[in-house]
Design a protein around this motif. Sequence first.
Motif, PDB file in Angstrom:
ATOM      1  N   LEU A   1       9.635   5.275 -12.134  1.00  0.00           N
ATOM      2  CA  LEU A   1       9.109   5.739 -10.854  1.00  0.00           C
ATOM      3  C   LEU A   1       8.843   4.575  -9.917  1.00  0.00           C
ATOM      4  CD1 LEU A   1       6.662   8.490 -12.144  1.00  0.00           C
ATOM      5  CD2 LEU A   1       8.917   8.812 -11.130  1.00  0.00           C
ATOM      6  N   LEU A   2       8.302   3.486 -10.441  1.00  0.00           N
ATOM      7  CA  LEU A   2       8.067   2.294  -9.615  1.00  0.00           C
ATOM      8  C   LEU A   2       9.384   1.773  -9.061  1.00  0.00           C
ATOM      9  CD1 LEU A   2       6.266  -0.026  -8.564  1.00  0.00           C
ATOM     10  CD2 LEU A   2       6.669  -1.198 -10.746  1.00  0.00           C
ATOM     11  N   PHE A   3      10.383   1.692  -9.922  1.00  0.00           N
ATOM     12  CA  PHE A   3      11.696   1.199  -9.508  1.00  0.00           C
ATOM     13  C   PHE A   3      12.283   2.089  -8.409  1.00  0.00           C
ATOM     14  CE2 PHE A   3      16.227   0.437  -9.747  1.00  0.00           C
ATOM     15  CZ  PHE A   3      16.318  -0.928  -9.992  1.00  0.00           C
ATOM     16  N   GLU A   4      12.170   3.413  -8.574  1.00  0.00           N
ATOM     17  CA  GLU A   4      12.715   4.358  -7.599  1.00  0.00           C
ATOM     18  C   GLU A   4      12.031   4.216  -6.235  1.00  0.00           C
ATOM     19  OE1 GLU A   4      15.513   7.727  -7.217  1.00  0.00           O
ATOM     20  OE2 GLU A   4      15.165   6.193  -8.739  1.00  0.00           O
TER      21      GLU A   4
ATOM     22  N   PHE B   1       1.844   6.586  -6.967  1.00  0.00           N
ATOM     23  CA  PHE B   1       0.762   7.448  -7.459  1.00  0.00           C
ATOM     24  C   PHE B   1       1.157   8.926  -7.378  1.00  0.00           C
ATOM     25  CE2 PHE B   1      -2.961  10.073  -6.380  1.00  0.00           C
ATOM     26  CZ  PHE B   1      -3.707   9.926  -7.546  1.00  0.00           C
ATOM     27  N   PHE B   2       1.681   9.335  -6.221  1.00  0.00           N
ATOM     28  CA  PHE B   2       2.096  10.729  -6.062  1.00  0.00           C
ATOM     29  C   PHE B   2       3.283  11.077  -6.957  1.00  0.00           C
ATOM     30  CE2 PHE B   2      -0.321  10.576  -2.036  1.00  0.00           C
ATOM     31  CZ  PHE B   2      -1.029  11.764  -2.168  1.00  0.00           C
ATOM     32  N   MET B   3       4.195  10.126  -7.116  1.00  0.00           N
ATOM     33  CA  MET B   3       5.347  10.369  -7.979  1.00  0.00           C
ATOM     34  C   MET B   3       4.913  10.529  -9.442  1.00  0.00           C
ATOM     35  SD  MET B   3       8.111  10.679  -6.222  1.00  0.00           S
ATOM     36  CE  MET B   3       9.445  10.414  -7.379  1.00  0.00           C
ATOM     37  N   CYS B   4       3.894   9.784  -9.847  1.00  0.00           N
ATOM     38  CA  CYS B   4       3.389   9.922 -11.217  1.00  0.00           C
ATOM     39  C   CYS B   4       2.809  11.318 -11.447  1.00  0.00           C
ATOM     40  CB  CYS B   4       2.315   8.864 -11.489  1.00  0.00           C
ATOM     41  SG  CYS B   4       2.956   7.190 -11.702  1.00  0.00           S
ATOM     42  N   ILE B   5       2.203  11.885 -10.403  1.00  0.00           N
ATOM     43  CA  ILE B   5       1.649  13.235 -10.500  1.00  0.00           C
ATOM     44  C   ILE B   5       2.760  14.279 -10.498  1.00  0.00           C
ATOM     45  CG2 ILE B   5       0.220  14.974  -9.336  1.00  0.00           C
ATOM     46  CD1 ILE B   5      -1.492  12.682  -8.267  1.00  0.00           C
ATOM     47  N   LEU B   6       3.754  14.077  -9.613  1.00  0.00           N
ATOM     48  CA  LEU B   6       4.818  15.071  -9.436  1.00  0.00           C
ATOM     49  C   LEU B   6       5.874  15.017 -10.534  1.00  0.00           C
ATOM     50  CD1 LEU B   6       5.302  14.630  -5.581  1.00  0.00           C
ATOM     51  CD2 LEU B   6       4.189  16.546  -6.734  1.00  0.00           C
ATOM     52  N   GLU B   7       6.077  13.825 -11.125  1.00  0.00           N
ATOM     53  CA  GLU B   7       7.118  13.656 -12.147  1.00  0.00           C
ATOM     54  C   GLU B   7       6.499  13.077 -13.427  1.00  0.00           C
ATOM     55  OE1 GLU B   7      10.003  14.821 -11.427  1.00  0.00           O
ATOM     56  OE2 GLU B   7       9.893  14.948  -9.240  1.00  0.00           O
TER      57      GLU B   7
ATOM     58  N   GLY C   1       9.225  15.659  -5.340  1.00  0.00           N
ATOM     59  CA  GLY C   1       9.529  14.255  -5.613  1.00  0.00           C
ATOM     60  C   GLY C   1      10.556  13.703  -4.641  1.00  0.00           C
ATOM     61  N   LYS C   2      11.591  14.500  -4.361  1.00  0.00           N
ATOM     62  CA  LYS C   2      12.602  14.081  -3.388  1.00  0.00           C
ATOM     63  C   LYS C   2      11.998  13.934  -1.990  1.00  0.00           C
ATOM     64  CE  LYS C   2      16.518  16.171  -5.853  1.00  0.00           C
ATOM     65  NZ  LYS C   2      17.512  17.271  -5.857  1.00  0.00           N
ATOM     66  N   ALA C   3      11.051  14.817  -1.650  1.00  0.00           N
ATOM     67  CA  ALA C   3      10.394  14.737  -0.340  1.00  0.00           C
ATOM     68  C   ALA C   3       9.615  13.430  -0.201  1.00  0.00           C
ATOM     69  CB  ALA C   3       9.462  15.931  -0.156  1.00  0.00           C
ATOM     70  N   VAL C   4       8.946  13.011  -1.272  1.00  0.00           N
ATOM     71  CA  VAL C   4       8.212  11.737  -1.247  1.00  0.00           C
ATOM     72  C   VAL C   4       9.174  10.573  -1.037  1.00  0.00           C
ATOM     73  CG1 VAL C   4       6.830  10.133  -2.625  1.00  0.00           C
ATOM     74  CG2 VAL C   4       6.296  12.575  -2.652  1.00  0.00           C
TER      75      VAL C   4
ATOM     76  N   THR D   1       0.830  -1.213   0.000  1.00  0.00           N
ATOM     77  CA  THR D   1       0.000   0.000   0.000  1.00  0.00           C
ATOM     78  C   THR D   1       0.861   1.259   0.000  1.00  0.00           C
ATOM     79  OG1 THR D   1      -1.749  -1.162   1.221  1.00  0.00           O
ATOM     80  CG2 THR D   1      -1.814   1.252   1.233  1.00  0.00           C
ATOM     81  N   VAL D   2       1.914   1.258   0.830  1.00  0.00           N
ATOM     82  CA  VAL D   2       2.832   2.404   0.873  1.00  0.00           C
ATOM     83  C   VAL D   2       3.471   2.628  -0.490  1.00  0.00           C
ATOM     84  CG1 VAL D   2       5.021   3.238   1.823  1.00  0.00           C
ATOM     85  CG2 VAL D   2       3.332   2.220   3.342  1.00  0.00           C
ATOM     86  N   VAL D   3       3.910   1.561  -1.133  1.00  0.00           N
ATOM     87  CA  VAL D   3       4.538   1.661  -2.454  1.00  0.00           C
ATOM     88  C   VAL D   3       3.547   2.202  -3.482  1.00  0.00           C
ATOM     89  CG1 VAL D   3       5.500   0.327  -4.368  1.00  0.00           C
ATOM     90  CG2 VAL D   3       6.268  -0.120  -2.036  1.00  0.00           C
ATOM     91  N   CYS D   4       2.320   1.683  -3.475  1.00  0.00           N
ATOM     92  CA  CYS D   4       1.309   2.123  -4.448  1.00  0.00           C
ATOM     93  C   CYS D   4       0.980   3.605  -4.276  1.00  0.00           C
ATOM     94  CB  CYS D   4       0.032   1.293  -4.295  1.00  0.00           C
ATOM     95  SG  CYS D   4       0.195  -0.412  -4.856  1.00  0.00           S
TER      96      CYS D   4
END
Length: 434
Positions: free
Chosen positions: A369-372, A355-361, A394-397, A348-351
């Motif tokens: 993004l999944l790999f990161e 999701f937020f990384m897809c929005i931010l980057e 993105g770095k904050a996430v 759940t944490v990863v998902c």
Amino acid sequence: MKKMNMFLRSQPPGRMIVGGFAAVILLGMILLLLPISVKDGAEVSVIDALFTSTSAVCVTGLIAIDTADHFTAFGQGVVVALIQIGGLGVTSLGVGLMLVARKKVGLKSRMMVKEALNIDTYKGIVKLVKAVLLMTLCFEAGGAVLSFLVFSRDYDTLHAVGISIFHSIAAFNNSGFDILGGLRNLTPYQNDVLLNLTTSILIIFGGLGFLVILDLLKQRCFRELTLHSKVVIVTSVVLLAVGTVLLKITENITWLGAFFQSVSARTAGFSTYPIGEFTNAGLFVLCILMFIGASPGSTGGGIKTSTFFIMFQKIRGTCTKGTVHAFRRNRSEQNISKAFMITILSGTVVCIAVFFMCILEPDLSFMQLLFEVVSAFGTVGLSTGITPGLSVAGKAVIILVMFTGRVGVITLITIWVNRSEPRARYSEEEVAIG
């Protein structure tokens, strides 16, 4: 001061551990921002200092700026000190300092060590901490000597000594930091058998867990090992073997390279090949290995090998209508439930993070993004090369994901819950499943 001491004494161990990690990260950030830590001409922002400190304390290895190119010898010393603190754990190191100062180790300290090392008894806590510190020193000293034989060919003696010590500490603590410069990691040494094997051995033993290593030294016979040790060793060997074969099949790399990346993906984060050039199939294999991670009570992260083993046994038992057992021992329902809960919460944490990384980057691919995110959660440190280019948000996430992966998702969720188990029970009723 007295009220502060009373407040700290009243806090549960989990909350103290989380607070301790957070305090060390903030201290590391401050030290890395000092002029003495930054090289002339280099710039280190607050977010990059925080990112580096979090990555070091969480023994991850993801870097927003190159450690060698931006930090002086003092700054690199701060980074390796943070790695050591993060690998051993704030509590274990704290108890070790108390022993050096010949101070009495109280019940509160013992509770925190018990929580941090994931053991189920208070018996022999002080003796265990002494063994952990001595074991760490021996592994890191041996690794530094062997690494020096390699690095001394390319660097002057003093520089080679520094690199060797840094590399050995980073490897045993399963942190993928390096000080070779140029964001190269270990790619210049992809065919060096000695450095590859030395690093792999340090990573493997650091990821097995201190309790397993002590059990191996004590018994020296597989049959006489504890169930925990057997599960960890067997699962680790299978994952390393399967990972090596799959990476060799999917990527154009040598068997040595495939083995090294299979080992490193288990939360270490070193790379001898450019990960950004891997196929989606290879990246997916690495994601699975990173998510599973190392073993309980080790310097690594992930959901842990024992968690994966118990889930696999439960699925096998359900399909064959048998019991969940291994090595002639049954597993409790509580143990099984905890394994599934850890995996579901971690997923759940990863998902959510992806999701937020897809929005931010939005300019980066889903696989990148999944790999990161998986690398950050598993405290691995492998990257396709996108880390330095991430936005501040993105770095904050990624910082939050690294911290969650290091202290544990269950620990983070339960630190504010301090309620006793309710006595009342509702009646049971079946729900249609499947």
